[in-house]
Design an enzyme around this catalytic site. Structure first.
Site, short mmCIF file in Angstrom:
data_model
loop_
_atom_site.label_atom_id
_atom_site.label_comp_id
_atom_site.label_asym_id
_atom_site.label_seq_id
_atom_site.Cartn_x
_atom_site.Cartn_y
_atom_site.Cartn_z
CG ASN A 1 -18.84 -13.09 17.45
OD1 ASN A 1 -19.87 -13.72 17.75
ND2 ASN A 1 -17.58 -12.84 18.35
CD GLU B 1 -18.92 -10.81 20.68
OE1 GLU B 1 -18.41 -9.95 20.25
OE2 GLU B 1 -18.13 -11.69 21.31
CG HIS C 1 -15.12 -13.60 25.53
ND1 HIS C 1 -16.23 -13.39 25.03
CD2 HIS C 1 -14.42 -12.38 25.15
CE1 HIS C 1 -16.43 -12.26 24.38
NE2 HIS C 1 -15.27 -11.81 24.34
CD1 TRP D 1 -20.25 -5.62 21.89
CD2 TRP D 1 -20.38 -7.84 23.17
NE1 TRP D 1 -19.11 -5.74 22.98
CE2 TRP D 1 -19.24 -6.93 23.72
CE3 TRP D 1 -20.35 -9.12 23.53
CZ2 TRP D 1 -18.35 -7.42 24.68
CZ3 TRP D 1 -19.68 -9.75 24.73
CH2 TRP D 1 -18.62 -8.83 25.27
CD GLN E 1 -15.34 -7.19 26.76
OE1 GLN E 1 -15.78 -8.16 26.17
NE2 GLN E 1 -15.58 -5.98 25.87
NE ARG F 1 -20.57 -15.67 23.55
CZ ARG F 1 -19.87 -15.20 22.80
NH1 ARG F 1 -20.18 -14.09 21.98
NH2 ARG F 1 -18.40 -15.52 22.78
CD GLU G 1 -15.36 -3.22 23.15
OE1 GLU G 1 -14.70 -3.67 22.43
OE2 GLU G 1 -16.28 -3.47 23.81
CD1 TRP G 2 -12.32 -6.18 23.77
CD2 TRP G 2 -11.34 -7.04 25.40
NE1 TRP G 2 -13.18 -7.32 24.25
CE2 TRP G 2 -12.33 -7.93 25.28
CE3 TRP G 2 -10.49 -7.62 26.59
CZ2 TRP G 2 -12.80 -9.07 26.02
CZ3 TRP G 2 -10.79 -8.40 27.14
CH2 TRP G 2 -11.72 -9.32 26.99
CG ASN H 1 -15.58 -14.33 21.95
OD1 ASN H 1 -16.77 -14.40 21.17
ND2 ASN H 1 -14.74 -13.14 21.75
CD GLU H 2 -14.38 -11.39 18.09
OE1 GLU H 2 -13.52 -10.92 18.60
OE2 GLU H 2 -15.56 -10.93 18.09
CE1 TYR I 1 -19.66 -5.73 17.65
CE2 TYR I 1 -18.22 -7.89 16.93
CZ TYR I 1 -18.85 -7.20 18.07
OH TYR I 1 -19.41 -7.70 19.34
#
Length: 461
Positions: free
Chosen positions: A300, A366, A128, A413, A27, A84, A420-421, A172-173, A302
């Site tokens: 994380n 995050e 990641h 984050w 990213q 991070r 952003e993906w 990650n995730e 959101y």
């Protein structure tokens, strides 16, 4: 004496609480094909027309490969204590096999040395989402051999950075990179194969165990965890069928990668007992292979999820009773990416996850929001919506801590506006504005100044 308007007078935090910011290699780094770096699944995905909004790619991103010193200086200027960042697997091991690429390892040594020289704690993520494309061509995360390849990669990174880094995040995730990449097809590698998705979840758990052991073998005093994206699963109605579906979804989304690490088993009530071994590719001895007795757990957060029963089934074998879900509850204010703003959900999921993690330290690896506020006439970025989001979520975290949840760190984050993906550069999560049209110039937003005051005061205004 008169009140200092710049001080934070809300809930306080322990003096040793760690404030940080988070990033990810694909990213922000750019330099997608320089110094021997191999192709990743995100390079391939982003270069495929129609996969990323606006045709954006991470080829340049924030150019942090060349500007990492500037980024680290921003973390230090905010008075934060932890940075991070992640290791791009194909930068270290271009094809996912063989020895380390010397120029790739040298980059991460220089980056890590700069973090340490700035007085910051490196929190380094091994994976990641940027799998080497050659491994995807061989089956990717749905291929059990990818776990072994990840173990080799973890050994290379530990050998190269273990003398500098004590705190590691293995994955990650994993829930998101397996589901969006192999089931829903909206992220790299863009596959829509439910059976491959289920196999991928088990391979990721095998990789998590191997990565944990590789890091510990190189440095016994290191602290290792993984970062799990979690959310409260609220039932759509008070009907028992919806409550039961929400509980099944909690076990699948929030616990599917945690319980294997801590206990060597998958959550009950998700896959049929008589089918689970075949669906996952579970072999004798895997109950020990997937174990990773973490030193801490990264979470994380959101937004919440809304769940209802789905008697008509879904497209995953064995999951016909798990339920339907939607991101958010539909009645709350939203971020610019469309996710619900629900600070109470943050408190709720911290309390719920503590039931599984016990006294293990928790790091918020995050938490943040997309608000696309740009510079005003004076050139300043007055992103008050992000400040309000942060204030509410830090207050919720403080309430959870007062109720016994052992949170020791919070990482915003993101540090930078970045790629952003699948949304490309359309969504801005950073406390630092990046001008992608003018040489990626950085500027601290109002939220960055506010966050710096929180870190200085260990309290929320």
């Amino acid at each position: 004496m008169p009140k200092d308007e710049n001080r934070n007078d809300g809930p306080g935090f322990p003096a040793d609480f760690i404030w940080g910011a988070a990033t990810a290699a694909y990213q922000i780094e750019g330099a997608w094909d320089v110094d021997g770096k191999g192709e990743s699944i995100w390079d391939r995905f982003a270069h495929t027309p129609g996969k990323v909004r606006g045709g954006d790619t991470g080829d340049v991103a924030c150019d942090s490969y060349h500007r990492f010193a500037e980024d680290i200086a921003l973390v230090k200027a905010m008075g934060l204590g932890s940075y991070r960042y992640s290791i791009a697997w194909p930068r270290v091991q271009p094809g996912g096999r063989g020895g380390a690429n010397p120029k790739g390892m040298d980059y991460y040594r220089r980056l890590t040395d700069a973090v340490l020289e700035a007085g910051l704690r490196p929190l380094v993520t091994l994976y990641h989402w940027d799998l080497p494309q050659e491994l995807e061509d061989a089956g990717g995360w749905a291929n059990r051999d990818t776990a072994a390849r990840f173990g080799d990669f973890a050994n290379l990174v530990a050998d190269g950075l273990g003398d500098r880094v004590r705190h590691w995040v293995v994955l990650n995730e994993p829930k998101t990179f397996t589901s969006t990449g192999y089931w829903l097809g909206v992220h790299a590698p863009g596959r829509s194969d439910p059976r491959a998705f289920l196999r991928a979840t088990h391979t990721a758990n095998l990789a998590q165990g191997l990565g944990f052991r590789a890091l510990k073998a190189h440095r016994a005093d290191c602290e290792v965890g993984s970062a799990f994206d979690v959310a409260p699963m609220y039932p759509k109605s008070p009907a028992y069928r919806d409550i039961a579906a929400a509980e099944r979804w909690h076990r699948f989304l929030n616990l599917w990668f945690l319980l294997p690490a801590l206990h060597g088993r998958y959550p009950d009530g998700v896959l049929p007992v008589e089918e689970i071994d075949d669906l996952l590719g579970f072999l004798p001895g895997d109950d020990q292979r997937i174990k990773a007795p973490f030193d801490f757990v990264g979470l994380n957060y959101y937004s919440p999820w809304l769940v209802s029963d789905a008697p008509q089934g879904c497209d995953i074998p064995g999951l016909n009773c798990i339920g339907e879900w939607a991101r958010g509850r539909g009645t709350l204010p939203k971020t610019d990416i469309g996710w619900d703003i629900d600070a109470q959900g943050f408190e709720d999921i911290l309390l719920r996850m503590r039931e599984e993690t016990g006294n293990l330290p928790i790091e918020i690896s995050e938490c943040g929001a997309a608000f696309n506020t740009g510079p005003g006439a004076d050139g300043e970025i007055d992103d008050q919506a992000r400040i309000d989001f942060l204030r509410r979520h830090l207050q919720a975290m403080a309430r959870a801590m007062q109720r016994g949840v052992p949170v020791r760190a919070f990482h915003h984050w993101s540090l930078l506006d970045n790629f952003e993906w699948a949304e490309g550069y359309s969504q801005r999560f950073g406390v630092v504005h990046v001008d992608f049209e003018h040489a990626q110039a950085r500027k601290l937003k109002a939220s960055g100044h506010w966050y710096a005051r929180v870190a200085a005061d260990h309290a929320i205004r």
